[in-house]
Design a protein around this motif. Structure first.
Motif, PDB file in Angstrom:
ATOM      1  N   GLY A 160       0.786  -1.227   0.000  1.00 45.01           N
ATOM      2  CA  GLY A 160       0.000   0.000   0.000  1.00 45.01           C
ATOM      3  C   GLY A 160       0.818   1.277   0.000  1.00 45.01           C
ATOM      4  N   ASP A 161       2.154   1.166  -0.027  1.00 45.20           N
ATOM      5  CA  ASP A 161       3.005   2.356  -0.018  1.00 45.20           C
ATOM      6  C   ASP A 161       3.762   2.448  -1.346  1.00 45.20           C
ATOM      7  N   PRO A 162       3.185   3.105  -2.352  1.00 46.47           N
ATOM      8  CA  PRO A 162       3.825   3.163  -3.672  1.00 46.47           C
ATOM      9  C   PRO A 162       5.143   3.929  -3.683  1.00 46.47           C
ATOM     10  N   HIS A 163       5.473   4.635  -2.612  1.00 48.72           N
ATOM     11  CA  HIS A 163       6.732   5.376  -2.550  1.00 48.72           C
ATOM     12  C   HIS A 163       7.873   4.541  -1.987  1.00 48.72           C
ATOM     13  N   SER A 164       7.566   3.361  -1.471  1.00 52.80           N
ATOM     14  CA  SER A 164       8.589   2.491  -0.913  1.00 52.80           C
ATOM     15  C   SER A 164       9.382   1.813  -2.026  1.00 52.80           C
ATOM     16  N   ALA A 165      10.664   1.622  -1.792  1.00 55.01           N
ATOM     17  CA  ALA A 165      11.516   0.907  -2.744  1.00 55.01           C
ATOM     18  C   ALA A 165      11.217  -0.592  -2.744  1.00 55.01           C
ATOM     19  N   TYR A 166      10.400  -1.061  -1.802  1.00 51.89           N
ATOM     20  CA  TYR A 166      10.104  -2.492  -1.660  1.00 51.89           C
ATOM     21  C   TYR A 166       8.619  -2.798  -1.889  1.00 51.89           C
ATOM     22  N   HIS A 167       7.936  -1.938  -2.610  1.00 47.89           N
ATOM     23  CA  HIS A 167       6.480  -1.998  -2.783  1.00 47.89           C
ATOM     24  C   HIS A 167       6.029  -3.218  -3.594  1.00 47.89           C
ATOM     25  N   PRO A 168       5.276  -4.144  -2.976  1.00 47.74           N
ATOM     26  CA  PRO A 168       4.710  -5.264  -3.721  1.00 47.74           C
ATOM     27  C   PRO A 168       3.395  -4.858  -4.390  1.00 47.74           C
ATOM     28  N   THR A 169       3.144  -5.430  -5.551  1.00 45.94           N
ATOM     29  CA  THR A 169       1.909  -5.176  -6.287  1.00 45.94           C
ATOM     30  C   THR A 169       1.338  -6.503  -6.770  1.00 45.94           C
ATOM     31  N   LEU A 170       0.106  -6.468  -7.211  1.00 43.80           N
ATOM     32  CA  LEU A 170      -0.515  -7.641  -7.821  1.00 43.80           C
ATOM     33  C   LEU A 170      -0.478  -7.478  -9.331  1.00 43.80           C
ATOM     34  N   ASP A 171      -0.142  -8.550 -10.016  1.00 53.25           N
ATOM     35  CA  ASP A 171      -0.074  -8.523 -11.474  1.00 53.25           C
ATOM     36  C   ASP A 171      -0.859  -9.705 -12.028  1.00 53.25           C
ATOM     37  N   HIS A 172      -1.595  -9.453 -13.092  1.00 57.18           N
ATOM     38  CA  HIS A 172      -2.252 -10.539 -13.823  1.00 57.18           C
ATOM     39  C   HIS A 172      -1.218 -11.133 -14.772  1.00 57.18           C
TER      40      HIS A 172
END
Length: 103
Positions: free
Chosen positions: A34-46
């Motif tokens: 939830g922190d897009p400014h973090s260098a370690y930001h996880p996201t969901l990808d299709h």
């Protein structure tokens, strides 16, 4: 936009681990969900993008670093991210589930 939430997918896939690496080798941290400014930001990808006929189902979702996700974009079934080549293979016996293979 997926119906899945990053932290819920994290908990299901990685449990209580705070730090993991995505399929391309990039470090992600649970605290960065939830922190897009973090260098370690996880996201969901299709894996198979919705724009290319993919489904919003768990078997087509992978949690990955935001940079991995951005580099993959809507490429399918082959792509390059973090200077590595990958492809997506449909899991035998399914119609919507994929696995990522490093080439």
């Amino acid at each position: 936009m997926s119906k899945y939430k990053t932290v819920k997918v994290w908990n299901k896939v990685f449990g209580n681990r705070e730090t993991v690496f995505d399929y391309a080798g990039r470090e992600m941290r649970k605290s960065a969900c939830g922190d897009p400014h973090s260098a370690y930001h996880p996201t969901l990808d299709h894996i198979r993008p919705l724009s290319l006929g993919g489904s919003d189902v768990a078997g087509n979702i992978v949690i990955c670093h935001r940079d991995t996700n951005a580099e993959k974009a809507d490429k399918f079934p082959h792509w390059k991210t973090n200077r590595q080549l990958f492809r997506a293979d449909r899991i035998k016996g399914t119609r919507t589930d994929y696995e990522i293979i490093k080439l």
